[in-house]
Design a protein around this motif. Structure first.
Motif, mmCIF file in Angstrom:
data_model
loop_
_atom_site.group_PDB
_atom_site.id
_atom_site.type_symbol
_atom_site.label_atom_id
_atom_site.label_comp_id
_atom_site.label_asym_id
_atom_site.label_seq_id
_atom_site.Cartn_x
_atom_site.Cartn_y
_atom_site.Cartn_z
ATOM 1 N N MET A 44 5.368 -12.056 -0.114
ATOM 2 C CA MET A 44 4.170 -11.536 0.316
ATOM 3 C C MET A 44 3.357 -12.224 1.177
ATOM 4 O O MET A 44 3.203 -13.441 1.271
ATOM 5 C CB MET A 44 3.403 -11.710 -1.194
ATOM 6 C CG MET A 44 4.063 -11.029 -2.228
ATOM 7 S SD MET A 44 4.486 -8.948 -1.837
ATOM 8 C CE MET A 44 6.176 -9.200 -1.540
ATOM 9 N N ILE A 45 2.326 -11.596 1.672
ATOM 10 C CA ILE A 45 1.272 -11.894 2.721
ATOM 11 C C ILE A 45 0.244 -12.407 1.749
ATOM 12 O O ILE A 45 -0.126 -11.143 0.830
ATOM 13 C CB ILE A 45 0.845 -10.715 3.711
ATOM 14 C CG1 ILE A 45 1.935 -10.343 4.312
ATOM 15 C CG2 ILE A 45 -0.269 -11.195 4.269
ATOM 16 C CD1 ILE A 45 1.845 -9.221 5.328
ATOM 17 N N THR A 46 -0.491 -13.599 1.903
ATOM 18 C CA THR A 46 -1.609 -13.908 0.924
ATOM 19 C C THR A 46 -2.808 -14.271 1.703
ATOM 20 O O THR A 46 -3.692 -14.679 1.061
ATOM 21 C CB THR A 46 -0.998 -14.965 0.082
ATOM 22 O OG1 THR A 46 -0.753 -16.217 0.866
ATOM 23 C CG2 THR A 46 0.167 -14.612 -0.681
ATOM 24 N N THR A 47 -2.640 -14.269 2.960
ATOM 25 C CA THR A 47 -3.886 -14.552 3.783
ATOM 26 C C THR A 47 -4.149 -13.410 4.792
ATOM 27 O O THR A 47 -3.573 -12.653 5.277
ATOM 28 C CB THR A 47 -3.718 -15.867 4.572
ATOM 29 O OG1 THR A 47 -2.789 -15.761 5.465
ATOM 30 C CG2 THR A 47 -3.373 -17.073 3.658
ATOM 31 N N ASN A 48 -5.306 -13.379 5.073
ATOM 32 C CA ASN A 48 -6.205 -12.170 5.990
ATOM 33 C C ASN A 48 -5.641 -12.391 7.452
ATOM 34 O O ASN A 48 -5.887 -11.756 8.318
ATOM 35 C CB ASN A 48 -7.803 -11.988 5.901
ATOM 36 C CG ASN A 48 -8.038 -11.254 4.524
ATOM 37 O OD1 ASN A 48 -7.496 -10.388 4.322
ATOM 38 N ND2 ASN A 48 -8.546 -12.291 3.650
ATOM 39 N N SER A 49 -4.924 -13.584 7.621
ATOM 40 C CA SER A 49 -4.845 -14.008 9.076
ATOM 41 C C SER A 49 -3.141 -13.806 9.356
ATOM 42 O O SER A 49 -2.705 -14.399 10.399
ATOM 43 C CB SER A 49 -5.140 -15.347 9.422
ATOM 44 O OG SER A 49 -4.573 -16.288 8.619
ATOM 45 N N ASP A 50 -2.372 -13.264 8.556
ATOM 46 C CA ASP A 50 -0.956 -13.144 8.598
ATOM 47 C C ASP A 50 -0.655 -12.334 9.651
ATOM 48 O O ASP A 50 -1.118 -11.045 9.722
ATOM 49 C CB ASP A 50 -0.400 -12.855 7.276
ATOM 50 C CG ASP A 50 1.000 -12.846 7.471
ATOM 51 O OD1 ASP A 50 1.954 -12.502 8.083
ATOM 52 O OD2 ASP A 50 1.602 -13.846 6.344
ATOM 53 N N PRO A 51 0.219 -12.550 10.798
ATOM 54 C CA PRO A 51 0.438 -11.735 11.758
ATOM 55 C C PRO A 51 0.952 -10.635 11.233
ATOM 56 O O PRO A 51 0.916 -9.322 12.166
ATOM 57 C CB PRO A 51 1.398 -12.567 12.507
ATOM 58 C CG PRO A 51 1.346 -13.977 12.450
ATOM 59 C CD PRO A 51 0.564 -13.940 10.991
ATOM 60 N N ARG A 52 1.805 -10.503 10.142
ATOM 61 C CA ARG A 52 2.309 -9.205 9.588
ATOM 62 C C ARG A 52 1.155 -8.157 9.235
ATOM 63 O O ARG A 52 1.618 -6.930 9.252
ATOM 64 C CB ARG A 52 3.206 -9.573 8.619
ATOM 65 C CG ARG A 52 4.429 -10.289 8.792
ATOM 66 C CD ARG A 52 5.109 -10.654 7.580
ATOM 67 N NE ARG A 52 4.567 -11.760 7.131
ATOM 68 C CZ ARG A 52 4.798 -12.181 5.872
ATOM 69 N NH1 ARG A 52 6.104 -11.886 5.072
ATOM 70 N NH2 ARG A 52 4.388 -13.095 5.052
ATOM 71 N N LEU A 53 -0.026 -8.557 9.119
ATOM 72 C CA LEU A 53 -1.148 -7.576 8.857
ATOM 73 C C LEU A 53 -1.367 -6.707 10.207
ATOM 74 O O LEU A 53 -2.077 -5.730 9.813
ATOM 75 C CB LEU A 53 -2.294 -8.155 8.426
ATOM 76 C CG LEU A 53 -2.218 -8.951 6.910
ATOM 77 C CD1 LEU A 53 -3.629 -9.676 6.666
ATOM 78 C CD2 LEU A 53 -2.055 -7.711 5.868
ATOM 79 N N SER A 54 -1.079 -7.136 11.292
ATOM 80 C CA SER A 54 -1.419 -6.433 12.445
ATOM 81 C C SER A 54 -0.482 -5.096 12.650
ATOM 82 O O SER A 54 -0.641 -4.246 13.265
ATOM 83 C CB SER A 54 -0.929 -7.311 13.783
ATOM 84 O OG SER A 54 -1.930 -8.247 13.733
ATOM 85 N N LEU A 55 0.642 -5.339 11.491
ATOM 86 C CA LEU A 55 1.644 -4.082 12.078
ATOM 87 C C LEU A 55 1.605 -2.915 11.023
ATOM 88 O O LEU A 55 1.505 -3.160 9.719
ATOM 89 C CB LEU A 55 2.753 -4.823 11.746
ATOM 90 C CG LEU A 55 3.320 -5.930 12.560
ATOM 91 C CD1 LEU A 55 4.642 -6.735 12.228
ATOM 92 C CD2 LEU A 55 3.258 -5.783 14.147
ATOM 93 N N VAL A 56 1.498 -1.841 11.474
ATOM 94 C CA VAL A 56 1.726 -0.538 10.779
ATOM 95 C C VAL A 56 2.943 0.123 11.300
ATOM 96 O O VAL A 56 3.116 0.223 12.522
ATOM 97 C CB VAL A 56 0.531 0.443 10.660
ATOM 98 C CG1 VAL A 56 0.740 1.638 10.159
ATOM 99 C CG2 VAL A 56 -0.912 -0.302 10.472
ATOM 100 N N ALA A 57 3.825 0.532 10.273
ATOM 101 C CA ALA A 57 4.973 1.104 10.899
ATOM 102 C C ALA A 57 5.713 2.100 9.940
ATOM 103 O O ALA A 57 5.758 1.842 8.571
ATOM 104 C CB ALA A 57 6.179 -0.032 11.348
ATOM 105 N N CYS A 58 6.181 3.186 10.328
ATOM 106 C CA CYS A 58 6.930 4.214 9.586
ATOM 107 C C CYS A 58 8.386 3.580 9.370
ATOM 108 O O CYS A 58 8.771 2.607 9.905
ATOM 109 C CB CYS A 58 7.178 5.396 10.137
ATOM 110 S SG CYS A 58 8.003 5.361 11.552
ATOM 111 N N PRO A 59 8.959 4.182 8.160
ATOM 112 C CA PRO A 59 10.365 3.750 7.837
ATOM 113 C C PRO A 59 11.244 3.602 9.250
ATOM 114 O O PRO A 59 12.403 2.878 9.534
ATOM 115 C CB PRO A 59 11.005 4.542 6.899
ATOM 116 C CG PRO A 59 9.672 5.004 6.470
ATOM 117 C CD PRO A 59 8.523 5.190 7.357
ATOM 118 N N GLY A 60 11.073 4.738 10.200
ATOM 119 C CA GLY A 60 11.832 4.986 11.518
ATOM 120 C C GLY A 60 13.444 5.557 11.009
ATOM 121 O O GLY A 60 13.653 5.798 9.874
#
Length: 458
Positions: free
Chosen positions: A317-333
């Motif tokens: 899980m992502i627990t901080t607001n600075s996690d790089p994964r929060l930059s990503l929005v993606a459909c399932p593709g």
């Protein structure tokens, strides 16, 4: 009765329990969580049912619902029956599909919130699902009830009511077609009149739409000076004269230790059935029995503390607001979506690892497996669109841009995409002002200069 959307490529449809949608890996259904409320036991049940009847994955949608994929017609019917028996869905498919309400998930535990609108949302949800005339509202229609905590400030809705403070008391701002900032103000009403106002406006939309040859699916498509006057007149008897105080409220930070909860986020809002059960066990072991699932694809544990951090990180899980994964929005593709041509999420994670300065947790980048842009229909600072193994880069627009000039690079191979994004990262770093976010930086940059910078020969 089971209803299936006739085309897997249909855009503008929201599936629901009993009204699934075809996708690349079978039928797709959704679980409506009013106010995001989900018990620990309910999460375990959903994980078990998804594994037994569909694909062993739960996905949080942009409306705070839980989405399950991979059903057959028969297994989706069984899934819906289980939801109905558990009180998580209405027995009639059309009634379930009519539940167009999203509500602030944390206003009862957020000291910065103005008012808890959950009771309002419950009353409205019940009215929508028991009034057949309102079942005619388009599936994408959205009603937002915001208690003022900030978690829904940026959500675009057809009808939204936002708690405001005034010299006398708490009231609600009634507006159409937009976010808290961009929506068109009709006026203010008392909290006890919110449901009446919303129902009147929804019926007015249906009445106006009935007279149109080209039917609108959202209020913004038919909103003009004349229709605005009709909407305002329809609720004029409910409007009150108040002077709002401090109506500008910033978006809420949901992750980590907050005043009333601990927040975390599954990457892309997706978790396996095993992970979901693990989350339930962690919460229960620490004495917590409820989750709040947010349209921001975060999950809150009311009264949760930092003692949860290590356990949640072990579950990915992502627990901080600075996690790089929060930059990503993606459909399932691909292969989950028939329209997709690329495994968008794995590519997005790879790019975030290769270009960490660009994916800083703040700059939102949308990876879309096709030009439909389902994962984020709105404009993003950066949008990457995959088409048959090639990629287009669009800035300050959506996957099918309103302004084609914002398509700053196109038909890139994966290697070329990496080079272009690396160049963009360097350009932003050089242009960035002190204390300026990457989003603010890219918003002010000249499009033509960006094109020159990005398309320099390597």
């Amino acid at each position: 009765m089971l209803q299936i959307t006739p085309s897997p490529f249909r855009r503008g449809h929201c599936p629901s329990a009993g009204t699934p949608m075809e996708s690349g890996d079978g039928l797709l259904s959704r679980v409506n969580l009013l106010g995001g409320r989900l018990g620990v036991g309910q999460l375990i049940n959903l994980a078990d049912w998804a594994e037994e009847l569909g694909a062993p994955t739960l996905e949080i949608t942009s409306r705070g619902k839980l989405q399950v994929r991979g059903f057959s017609a028969q297994s989706e019917l069984l899934f819906t029956r289980k939801l109905v028996a558990a009180g998580l869905a209405r027995e009639t498919a059309a009634a379930e599909a009519a539940r167009h309400v999203i509500c602030s998930v944390a206003t009862d535990i957020d000291p910065k919130a103005l008012h808890d609108p959950y009771a309002i949302a419950q009353q409205l949800d019940n009215h929508l699902s028991t009034t057949p005339a309102l079942w005619q509202l388009p599936s994408k229609f959205l009603i937002c009830i915001d208690g003022g905590g900030g978690d829904l400030a940026d959500k675009n809705a057809d009808i939204r009511v936002d708690a405001i403070s005034s010299a006398k008391s708490i009231a609600y701002r009634i507006a159409l077609a937009g976010s808290r900032q961009s929506s068109v103000l009709l006026g203010y009403c008392q909290a006890q009149h919110c449901v009446d106002a919303i129902v009147i406006l929804a019926k007015e939309f249906l009445s106006i739409n009935e007279q149109r040859k080209d039917k609108a699916t959202r209020i913004k498509q038919l909103l003009n000076d004349d229709t605005f006057a009709l909407f305002k007149t329809s609720v004029s008897d409910l409007l009150i004269n108040v002077k709002p105080i401090n109506t500008e409220r910033s978006s809420a930070k949901l992750l980590g230790q907050q005043a009333g909860w601990f927040g975390f986020a599954p990457p892309f809002g997706v978790m396996s059935s095993d992970t979901a059960r693990g989350l339930a066990r962690v919460a229960a072991a620490h004495g917590h029995h409820e989750f709040r699932v947010s349209p921001e694809k975060a999950i809150l544990i009311p009264c949760g503390g930092n003692d949860l951090t290590a356990h949640l990180k072990k579950l990915g899980m992502i627990t901080t607001n600075s996690d790089p994964r929060l930059s990503l929005v993606a459909c399932p593709g691909a292969p989950a979506c028939l329209s997709g041509s690329t495994a968008t999420r794995s590519l997005a994670l790879t790019l975030a690892e290769q270009i960490p300065d660009l994916f800083d947790g703040e700059l939102r980048t949308h990876f879309s497996g096709c030009p439909k842009g389902c994962a984020n229909p709105q404009a993003s600072p950066i949008t990457i669109v995959a088409q048959q193994g090639k990629f287009d880069v669009i800035v300050k627009d959506r996957a099918t841009p309103l302004n084609e000039n914002r398509r700053v690079a196109q038909n890139l191979s994966t290697e070329e995409l990496v080079m272009h994004l690396s160049t963009l990262s360097n350009t932003l770093e050089q242009a960035r002002r002190d204390d300026e976010s990457l989003s603010d930086c890219i918003a002010r940059l000249d499009i033509e200069q960006l094109k020159i910078d990005l398309n320099t020969e390597y």
